[in-house]
Motif scaffolding. Sequence first.
Motif, short mmCIF file in Angstrom:
data_model
loop_
_atom_site.label_atom_id
_atom_site.label_comp_id
_atom_site.label_asym_id
_atom_site.label_seq_id
_atom_site.Cartn_x
_atom_site.Cartn_y
_atom_site.Cartn_z
N GLU A 233 0.83 -1.21 0.00
CA GLU A 233 0.00 0.00 0.00
C GLU A 233 0.86 1.26 0.00
O GLU A 233 0.51 2.26 -0.65
CB GLU A 233 -0.93 -0.01 1.22
CG GLU A 233 -1.98 -1.10 1.22
CD GLU A 233 -3.08 -0.85 0.20
OE1 GLU A 233 -3.21 0.29 -0.27
OE2 GLU A 233 -3.83 -1.81 -0.10
N GLU B 199 0.71 4.21 -2.86
CA GLU B 199 0.40 5.61 -2.56
C GLU B 199 1.47 6.58 -3.03
O GLU B 199 1.21 7.79 -3.14
CB GLU B 199 0.22 5.77 -1.04
CG GLU B 199 -1.02 5.07 -0.49
CD GLU B 199 -0.98 4.94 1.02
OE1 GLU B 199 0.00 5.44 1.64
OE2 GLU B 199 -1.91 4.32 1.58
N ASN B 200 2.68 6.08 -3.31
CA ASN B 200 3.80 6.99 -3.57
C ASN B 200 4.50 6.83 -4.91
O ASN B 200 5.34 7.66 -5.25
CB ASN B 200 4.83 6.85 -2.44
CG ASN B 200 4.31 7.38 -1.12
OD1 ASN B 200 4.27 8.59 -0.90
ND2 ASN B 200 3.88 6.48 -0.24
#
Length: 310
Positions: free
Chosen positions: A107, A111-112
């Motif tokens: 995750e 997200e990055n």
Amino acid sequence: MKNMLNFKNFTAEELQAILDLAQDMKKDPAKYAHALEGKKLYTLFEKTSTRTFLSFTTGITEMGGSYFNQLWRDSNFVLGEPISEIKYVCRNVDIIMARLVKNETVELFGENVTVPFINGCDNSYHPCQVLADMLTVIEKFGSLDVRLMYIGAKNNVFNSLVEFFAKMGHGTLFGLTPLVNDTACGPEFYEEAAATGHYVELDPNLPIEEIKRYVEDMDVLYTDTWLDMEFFNDPAYQERKAELMKKMMPYQLNSDFIGESRAIVLHDMPMHVGFEISEEIEKKHMDHILDQAENRRHAEKAVMYTLLKS
């Protein structure tokens, strides 16, 4: 830009399109020989691997791209602040595939990243394995409208099977899971899947003869290792291993358990012959299992192509 952490942000139509593309890539690889020319894949492995490494790296090269592999323990992900490391990697490559221990780390990548990211496996999901499984089902039966029984632990592979069947609205997954691994999927995950009518959770306390009656009606019997592969030969886990084997041996895929069922047997490998599957059944169904394993490459080629072209 789209990532594949699991199947949550994909529609049934998008997943079917990936499977259709995988079929075409397998049938006519020359057609896609330059499809990802010049594209660079970064593969990162925190977990051991044979199929994930080989399928992704051969897959990208078959489409004209290149790959750069790194082990987690040899990287600065073990030392540095992870977000900056993720963003640095993205400056150098076009797509990332990571095989990681924890869903939380997957995750964090999702997200990055600034390039497409593929979850090559974590403790909660294994989407690319299940796409290969379903490609195999289509090849064997002509559609996804099958009755498939999974026998083993509620683990990453099982969770992705549950998610896939519930989303696609075709076929029925029967789960016989006396073991429950630590994953990010709580009871509501399985309840929502069951509500679709395409997932049936079997009570592991059912008499074995009743379970065998279910087996007789299946098109596919699917098993996986009962103990996480990293721990199978670890001396520290031998007592736990013995407990699990005692609990699970009644569900071994052997000639007695399968009986007169005409189902094909699938296993995502590596196999522990003599535990979740008998030597006799392994040998009888080896071609199906190897087709399933080979299809990792074709399914993942389709995933990489789809993410890079979207």
